[in-house]
Motif scaffolding. Structure first.
Motif, PDB file in Angstrom:
ATOM      1  N   UNK A  94       0.812  -1.222   0.000  1.00 27.81           N
ATOM      2  CA  UNK A  94       0.000   0.000   0.000  1.00 27.81           C
ATOM      3  C   UNK A  94       0.844   1.270   0.000  1.00 27.81           C
ATOM      4  N   UNK A  95       2.162   1.139  -0.284  1.00 30.87           N
ATOM      5  CA  UNK A  95       3.060   2.286  -0.195  1.00 30.87           C
ATOM      6  C   UNK A  95       3.451   2.809  -1.577  1.00 30.87           C
ATOM      7  N   UNK A  96       3.847   4.075  -1.610  1.00 30.07           N
ATOM      8  CA  UNK A  96       4.353   4.651  -2.849  1.00 30.07           C
ATOM      9  C   UNK A  96       5.796   4.200  -3.072  1.00 30.07           C
ATOM     10  N   UNK A  97       6.381   4.498  -4.242  1.00 33.41           N
ATOM     11  CA  UNK A  97       7.741   4.018  -4.517  1.00 33.41           C
ATOM     12  C   UNK A  97       8.776   4.453  -3.482  1.00 33.41           C
ATOM     13  N   UNK A  98       8.662   5.671  -2.966  1.00 34.83           N
ATOM     14  CA  UNK A  98       9.640   6.133  -1.973  1.00 34.83           C
ATOM     15  C   UNK A  98       9.516   5.333  -0.681  1.00 34.83           C
TER      16      UNK A  98
END
Length: 258
Positions: A184-188
């Protein structure tokens, strides 16, 4: 899986089968997890990856009508033996879930300290030290050290997931289980968690379930491929991804099915 001569075995499954009623979600899986390595479990949705992971710290049995046969050995002791306390076991084998799950009514500090207070009161100085240590291990200390007593919900999604990792490592477990921790996280945020895997394996033995084969290739020392509840192939990650020995494995990692 063949461990190197100096890699001490921490965790092993022997003919592990996990059931929901009569349905076998995991089928006779025997697998080794050497100390201070990252093992990735990959496979298509519904193949038994997360169920397998939940069996490793007895969370599977919390589901109604769920049961296990076979053995899960932690330093050669079957964790399903009658003398093993599930609560104490989960202090030794921590777990982080797919979505960040900070306790919503607690501060950042109290989220990390929660697991330390399960077995009674501890001196405040001891808890302070453990919270600081865990947040540093989760690469979160510098971002939150000046707001430890604010709500955990004020953190970003990636920070919340690192907070959950800090909460899991605060009691100093021996094994760390990660169930699709970057889904559920963005690339960063994903990159920070992957970097953490390389750092934390110096302290813990890590098992990560991921649907992302590129992630498995980046973070793991060993990879196990599961399909329809069965273990199809396991080996060193660089070898499994470049020279799989089973046709089914090659078809999955090259995208021909799954």
């Amino acid at each position: 899986m063949v461990a190197s001569a100096n890699a001490r075995l921490r965790l092993e499954t022997v003919k592990l089968t996990a059931l929901f009623g009569q349905h076998r979600a995991v089928r006779d899986v025997s697998l080794l997890f050497p100390a201070h390595t990252v093992t990735a479990i990959i496979g298509p949705s519904g193949c038994g990856k997360s169920t397998m992971l939940r069996c490793l710290n007895r969370m599977h049995e919390l589901t109604p009508d769920a049961s296990v046969t076979g053995e899960v050995l932690l330093d050669n002791v079957n964790i399903y033996g009658g003398a093993v306390s599930p609560v104490e076991l989960r202090r030794r084998i921590g777990m982080v879930f797919q979505r960040p799950t900070p306790f919503p009514t607690m501060s950042i500090y109290d989220n990390v300290a929660a697991g330390l207070r399960v077995n009674g009161r501890r001196p405040r100085t001891e808890i302070d030290h453990a919270v600081s240590r865990a947040l540093q291990q989760a690469a979160l200390w510098d971002e939150v050290k000046d707001r430890l007593h604010t709500s955990a919900l004020d953190l970003s999604g990636g920070q919340q997931q690192r907070l959950c990792i800090a909460r899991a490592v605060a009691p100093e477990p021996e094994i760390l289980l990660l169930d699709e921790p970057t889904a559920s996280l963005d690339p960063a945020g994903t990159q920070r968690i992957e970097e953490l895997c390389h750092v934390l394996k110096r302290l813990y033995t890590i098992v990560i379930v991921t649907h992302n084969m590129q992630q498995a290739a980046r973070v793991s020392d060993y990879t196990a491929f599961m399909y329809l509840g069965s273990l199809i192939e396991v080996g060193k990650t660089n070898e499994l991804f470049t020279k799989p020995t089973i046709d089914q494995t090659e078809a999955y990692i090259t995208g021909r099915f799954g």
